[in-house]
Write a protein that holds these residues in place. Structure first.
Motif, PDB file in Angstrom:
ATOM      1  N   ILE A 186       0.875  -1.181   0.000  1.00  0.00           N
ATOM      2  CA  ILE A 186       0.000   0.000   0.000  1.00  0.00           C
ATOM      3  C   ILE A 186       0.908   1.226   0.000  1.00  0.00           C
ATOM      4  CG2 ILE A 186      -1.940   1.113   1.187  1.00  0.00           C
ATOM      5  CD1 ILE A 186      -2.074  -1.629   2.864  1.00  0.00           C
ATOM      6  N   GLY A 187       0.879   1.999  -1.084  1.00  0.00           N
ATOM      7  CA  GLY A 187       1.789   3.136  -1.123  1.00  0.00           C
ATOM      8  C   GLY A 187       1.616   4.003  -2.350  1.00  0.00           C
ATOM      9  N   GLY A 188       2.463   5.017  -2.450  1.00  0.00           N
ATOM     10  CA  GLY A 188       2.451   5.923  -3.597  1.00  0.00           C
ATOM     11  C   GLY A 188       3.404   5.419  -4.672  1.00  0.00           C
ATOM     12  N   ASP A 189       3.816   6.327  -5.559  1.00  0.00           N
ATOM     13  CA  ASP A 189       4.574   5.866  -6.731  1.00  0.00           C
ATOM     14  C   ASP A 189       5.880   5.145  -6.388  1.00  0.00           C
ATOM     15  OD1 ASP A 189       5.509   8.292  -5.876  1.00  0.00           O
ATOM     16  OD2 ASP A 189       5.428   9.261  -7.846  1.00  0.00           O
ATOM     17  N   ASP A 190       6.576   5.590  -5.348  1.00  0.00           N
ATOM     18  CA  ASP A 190       7.854   4.949  -5.024  1.00  0.00           C
ATOM     19  C   ASP A 190       7.630   3.524  -4.492  1.00  0.00           C
ATOM     20  OD1 ASP A 190      10.667   5.116  -4.974  1.00  0.00           O
ATOM     21  OD2 ASP A 190      10.603   5.299  -2.787  1.00  0.00           O
ATOM     22  N   THR A 191       6.695   3.384  -3.542  1.00  0.00           N
ATOM     23  CA  THR A 191       6.371   2.061  -2.977  1.00  0.00           C
ATOM     24  C   THR A 191       5.859   1.135  -4.077  1.00  0.00           C
ATOM     25  OG1 THR A 191       5.753   3.169  -0.924  1.00  0.00           O
ATOM     26  CG2 THR A 191       4.984   0.908  -1.181  1.00  0.00           C
ATOM     27  N   LEU A 192       5.009   1.676  -4.944  1.00  0.00           N
ATOM     28  CA  LEU A 192       4.435   0.853  -6.011  1.00  0.00           C
ATOM     29  C   LEU A 192       5.475   0.502  -7.068  1.00  0.00           C
ATOM     30  CD1 LEU A 192       0.918   2.542  -6.447  1.00  0.00           C
ATOM     31  CD2 LEU A 192       1.469   0.431  -5.214  1.00  0.00           C
ATOM     32  N   SER A 193       6.516   1.338  -7.211  1.00  0.00           N
ATOM     33  CA  SER A 193       7.561   0.995  -8.188  1.00  0.00           C
ATOM     34  C   SER A 193       8.332  -0.241  -7.712  1.00  0.00           C
ATOM     35  CB  SER A 193       8.508   2.180  -8.428  1.00  0.00           C
ATOM     36  OG  SER A 193       9.365   2.342  -7.318  1.00  0.00           O
ATOM     37  N   VAL A 194       8.503  -0.375  -6.385  1.00  0.00           N
ATOM     38  CA  VAL A 194       9.153  -1.581  -5.836  1.00  0.00           C
ATOM     39  C   VAL A 194       8.231  -2.790  -6.064  1.00  0.00           C
ATOM     40  CG1 VAL A 194      10.050  -2.680  -3.732  1.00  0.00           C
ATOM     41  CG2 VAL A 194      10.379  -0.220  -4.087  1.00  0.00           C
ATOM     42  N   ALA A 195       6.926  -2.565  -5.847  1.00  0.00           N
ATOM     43  CA  ALA A 195       5.952  -3.644  -6.063  1.00  0.00           C
ATOM     44  C   ALA A 195       5.992  -4.108  -7.522  1.00  0.00           C
ATOM     45  CB  ALA A 195       4.553  -3.152  -5.696  1.00  0.00           C
ATOM     46  N   ALA A 196       6.030  -3.140  -8.451  1.00  0.00           N
ATOM     47  CA  ALA A 196       6.036  -3.479  -9.875  1.00  0.00           C
ATOM     48  C   ALA A 196       7.316  -4.226 -10.250  1.00  0.00           C
ATOM     49  CB  ALA A 196       5.890  -2.213 -10.714  1.00  0.00           C
ATOM     50  N   LYS A 197       8.424  -3.802  -9.664  1.00  0.00           N
ATOM     51  CA  LYS A 197       9.718  -4.451  -9.947  1.00  0.00           C
ATOM     52  C   LYS A 197       9.676  -5.907  -9.467  1.00  0.00           C
ATOM     53  CE  LYS A 197      14.378  -4.340 -10.401  1.00  0.00           C
ATOM     54  NZ  LYS A 197      14.968  -4.510 -11.679  1.00  0.00           N
ATOM     55  N   LEU A 198       9.180  -6.108  -8.239  1.00  0.00           N
ATOM     56  CA  LEU A 198       9.102  -7.480  -7.697  1.00  0.00           C
ATOM     57  C   LEU A 198       8.176  -8.335  -8.564  1.00  0.00           C
ATOM     58  CD1 LEU A 198       8.852  -6.931  -3.817  1.00  0.00           C
ATOM     59  CD2 LEU A 198      10.696  -8.101  -5.055  1.00  0.00           C
ATOM     60  N   SER A 199       7.081  -7.711  -9.007  1.00  0.00           N
ATOM     61  CA  SER A 199       6.134  -8.438  -9.844  1.00  0.00           C
ATOM     62  C   SER A 199       6.808  -8.861 -11.158  1.00  0.00           C
ATOM     63  CB  SER A 199       4.930  -7.529 -10.108  1.00  0.00           C
ATOM     64  OG  SER A 199       4.086  -8.087 -11.053  1.00  0.00           O
ATOM     65  N   SER A 200       7.598  -7.950 -11.733  1.00  0.00           N
ATOM     66  CA  SER A 200       8.283  -8.282 -12.997  1.00  0.00           C
ATOM     67  C   SER A 200       9.328  -9.381 -12.792  1.00  0.00           C
ATOM     68  CB  SER A 200       8.929  -7.031 -13.602  1.00  0.00           C
ATOM     69  OG  SER A 200      10.071  -6.678 -12.833  1.00  0.00           O
ATOM     70  N   MET A 201       9.758  -9.561 -11.525  1.00  0.00           N
ATOM     71  CA  MET A 201      10.742 -10.610 -11.223  1.00  0.00           C
ATOM     72  C   MET A 201      10.054 -11.944 -10.890  1.00  0.00           C
ATOM     73  SD  MET A 201      13.097  -8.135  -8.837  1.00  0.00           S
ATOM     74  CE  MET A 201      14.156  -9.356  -8.099  1.00  0.00           C
ATOM     75  N   GLY A 202       8.707 -11.947 -10.957  1.00  0.00           N
ATOM     76  CA  GLY A 202       7.985 -13.209 -10.754  1.00  0.00           C
ATOM     77  C   GLY A 202       7.327 -13.357  -9.390  1.00  0.00           C
ATOM     78  N   TYR A 203       7.437 -12.357  -8.523  1.00  0.00           N
ATOM     79  CA  TYR A 203       6.776 -12.453  -7.207  1.00  0.00           C
ATOM     80  C   TYR A 203       5.288 -12.107  -7.350  1.00  0.00           C
ATOM     81  CZ  TYR A 203      11.415 -12.804  -5.183  1.00  0.00           C
ATOM     82  OH  TYR A 203      12.674 -13.239  -4.880  1.00  0.00           O
ATOM     83  N   ASN A 204       4.492 -12.635  -6.432  1.00  0.00           N
ATOM     84  CA  ASN A 204       3.051 -12.359  -6.447  1.00  0.00           C
ATOM     85  C   ASN A 204       2.774 -11.082  -5.662  1.00  0.00           C
ATOM     86  OD1 ASN A 204       2.638 -14.787  -7.785  1.00  0.00           O
ATOM     87  ND2 ASN A 204       2.423 -15.931  -5.864  1.00  0.00           N
ATOM     88  N   VAL A 205       2.440 -10.031  -6.366  1.00  0.00           N
ATOM     89  CA  VAL A 205       2.282  -8.731  -5.698  1.00  0.00           C
ATOM     90  C   VAL A 205       0.984  -8.049  -6.143  1.00  0.00           C
ATOM     91  CG1 VAL A 205       3.388  -6.519  -5.203  1.00  0.00           C
ATOM     92  CG2 VAL A 205       4.799  -8.464  -5.805  1.00  0.00           C
ATOM     93  N   ILE A 206       0.339  -7.386  -5.183  1.00  0.00           N
ATOM     94  CA  ILE A 206      -0.826  -6.538  -5.470  1.00  0.00           C
ATOM     95  C   ILE A 206      -0.512  -5.144  -4.912  1.00  0.00           C
ATOM     96  CG2 ILE A 206      -3.289  -6.121  -4.914  1.00  0.00           C
ATOM     97  CD1 ILE A 206      -2.891  -8.561  -6.697  1.00  0.00           C
ATOM     98  N   GLY A 207      -0.887  -4.099  -5.636  1.00  0.00           N
ATOM     99  CA  GLY A 207      -0.656  -2.733  -5.168  1.00  0.00           C
ATOM    100  C   GLY A 207      -1.964  -2.048  -4.775  1.00  0.00           C
ATOM    101  N   VAL A 208      -1.870  -1.207  -3.772  1.00  0.00           N
ATOM    102  CA  VAL A 208      -3.010  -0.359  -3.379  1.00  0.00           C
ATOM    103  C   VAL A 208      -2.505   1.085  -3.401  1.00  0.00           C
ATOM    104  CG1 VAL A 208      -4.682   0.204  -1.552  1.00  0.00           C
ATOM    105  CG2 VAL A 208      -3.988  -2.178  -1.906  1.00  0.00           C
ATOM    106  N   PRO A 209      -3.125   1.956  -4.231  1.00  0.00           N
ATOM    107  CA  PRO A 209      -2.611   3.327  -4.372  1.00  0.00           C
ATOM    108  C   PRO A 209      -2.939   4.208  -3.166  1.00  0.00           C
ATOM    109  CG  PRO A 209      -4.631   3.095  -5.623  1.00  0.00           C
ATOM    110  CD  PRO A 209      -4.353   1.746  -5.017  1.00  0.00           C
ATOM    111  N   LYS A 210      -1.937   4.928  -2.703  1.00  0.00           N
ATOM    112  CA  LYS A 210      -2.103   5.785  -1.525  1.00  0.00           C
ATOM    113  C   LYS A 210      -1.361   7.082  -1.713  1.00  0.00           C
ATOM    114  CE  LYS A 210       0.994   6.673   0.321  1.00  0.00           C
ATOM    115  NZ  LYS A 210       2.195   7.347   0.841  1.00  0.00           N
ATOM    116  N   THR A 211      -1.986   8.186  -1.558  1.00  0.00           N
ATOM    117  CA  THR A 211      -1.309   9.473  -1.385  1.00  0.00           C
ATOM    118  C   THR A 211      -2.355  10.554  -1.167  1.00  0.00           C
ATOM    119  OG1 THR A 211      -0.081  11.271  -2.456  1.00  0.00           O
ATOM    120  CG2 THR A 211      -1.109   9.710  -3.927  1.00  0.00           C
ATOM    121  N   ILE A 212      -2.063  11.457  -0.243  1.00  0.00           N
ATOM    122  CA  ILE A 212      -2.998  12.580  -0.089  1.00  0.00           C
ATOM    123  C   ILE A 212      -2.958  13.461  -1.334  1.00  0.00           C
ATOM    124  CG2 ILE A 212      -2.917  12.649   2.431  1.00  0.00           C
ATOM    125  CD1 ILE A 212      -1.197  15.251   2.089  1.00  0.00           C
ATOM    126  N   ASP A 213      -1.860  13.372  -2.110  1.00  0.00           N
ATOM    127  CA  ASP A 213      -1.690  14.271  -3.258  1.00  0.00           C
ATOM    128  C   ASP A 213      -2.619  13.943  -4.435  1.00  0.00           C
ATOM    129  OD1 ASP A 213       0.274  15.292  -1.690  1.00  0.00           O
ATOM    130  OD2 ASP A 213       1.952  14.758  -2.984  1.00  0.00           O
TER     131      ASP A 213
END
Ligand code: F6P
Length: 340
Positions: A98-125
């Motif tokens: 659960i995070g903004g663009d930086d946290t989700l970029s790590v999630a996306a990277k792990l996902s591209s490496m084959g890990y099972n990841v789901i993202g939840v978008p978060k930011t007051i901005d």
């Protein structure tokens, strides 16, 4: 099945609603590890098993019971290796980040490496693309609007120009909506720079006609000629903006110097991010959490939950981090009707 959930980046009202939504909607055979302090907790092996009791009533509380950090393990080979090692050591089958663009970029990277990841978008901005809203944003707008409402009477009583700074490093969503809601007389956001001369003209006109003025400025706004004016480069952050709290003080000084009017500045800063979420953000966070758990159960990984209209959908994780969502020009034009 064992899943890890974490919250990364700046905290945000509604994070606990997401955590509660995930835990409450998880089937009995799913064990949930709450990873502490974002990705840092996976690197340092700091976690706690989350049960139904742990999430009882937390949706109304601001911040995150899991703590947060801005650690991005992929900035260091050592940390990213540790991260992978620990995911295996803990036997985690899936991660909900659960995070903004930086946290989700790590999630996306792990996902591209084959890990099972789901993202939840978060930011007051509210600047994550491909979702209509992120939770926490409405709370921030409400707090901002309430603060600006309160500034009107004091600015009017003293015949002053009050410059109020709201968060928003790259996008001006909070500032434009809080400014519109509370009737700010000029709204300055990063997407639409203005020259100091234009700003000064607005101030002179407004002060001659009405005798007081409220200017709402986003933290990331830069007057067109900023580079030439700010001599001390230590005042500018890595993103090329005046540091948090800087732009309001800077504008206040410049306007006073160029118009002779009495000015004051107020920085709302972290007040916008603290405290209890609005009902909208509690419900949005809850719906995101429940949908994220559903994606895990369906083994539909590599996705980010999103809001489209009033429907919760999911989109590929990489879409979320590809671009930012900025205030469109038509919306800014609407706000301009109320300038002056
Ligand atoms: O979460 C985004 C944000 O609220 C930005 O608007 C702001 O620039 C930043 O966080 C401030 O972060 P920190 O709490 O680390 O100072």
């Amino acid at each position: 099945m064992k899943i890890g959930i974490l919250t990364g980046g700046g905290d945000c009202p509604g994070l606990n609603a997401v955590i509660r939504g995930i835990v409450k909607s998880s089937p009995e055979d799913v064990e949930i590890l709450g990873i502490m302090h974002g990705w840092k907790g996976l690197v340092d092996l700091e976690y706690t098993v989350l049960t139904d009791d742990d999430v009882e009533g937390i949706h109304i509380i601001g911040g995150t019971i899991l703590g947060t950090s801005r650690t991005n393990p992929f900035r260091s080979k050592e940390l990213s290796e540790k991260l992978e090692e620990n995911i295996k050591k803990l036997g985690i089958d899936a991660i909900i980040a659960i995070g903004g663009d930086d946290t989700l970029s790590v999630a996306a990277k792990l996902s591209s490496m084959g890990y099972n990841v789901i993202g939840v978008p978060k930011t007051i901005d509210n600047d994550v693309s491909n979702t209509d809203f992120t939770f926490g944003y409405h709370t921030a707008v409400n707090v901002g609007a309430d603060a600006i409402d309160r500034l009107h009477s004091t600015a009017k009583s003293h015949g002053r120009v009050i410059i109020v700074e709201l968060m928003g490093r790259d996008a001006g969503w909070i500032t434009i909506e809080a400014g519109l809601a509370a009737g700010a007389h000029l709204i300055l956001i990063p997407e639409y720079p203005m020259t100091l001369n234009e700003i000064v003209e607005y101030v002179k006109r407004r002060m001659e006609n009405k005798g007081y003025m409220i200017i709402a400025v986003a933290e990331g706004f830069k007057p067109t000629e900023l580079e030439n004016i700010v001599g001390d480069k230590s005042e500018i952050d890595a993103f090329g903006h005046i540091r948090l709290g800087g732009i309001a003080h800077y504008m206040s000084e410049i306007i006073k110097e160029r118009t002779g009017y009495d000015t004051r500045s107020v920085v709302l800063g972290h007040l916008l991010r603290g405290g209890t979420p609005t009902a909208f953000d509690r419900v949005l966070g809850t719906r995101y959490g429940v949908h994220a758990m559903k994606l895990v159960i369906d083994r539909d990984f590599g996705r980010m939950v999103a809001l489209r209209g009033n429907e919760i959908v999911s989109i590929p994780l990489e879409y979320a981090i590809a671009t930012k969502k900025f205030v469109p020009f038509d919306y800014y034009k609407l706000a301009q009707i109320f300038f002056g």
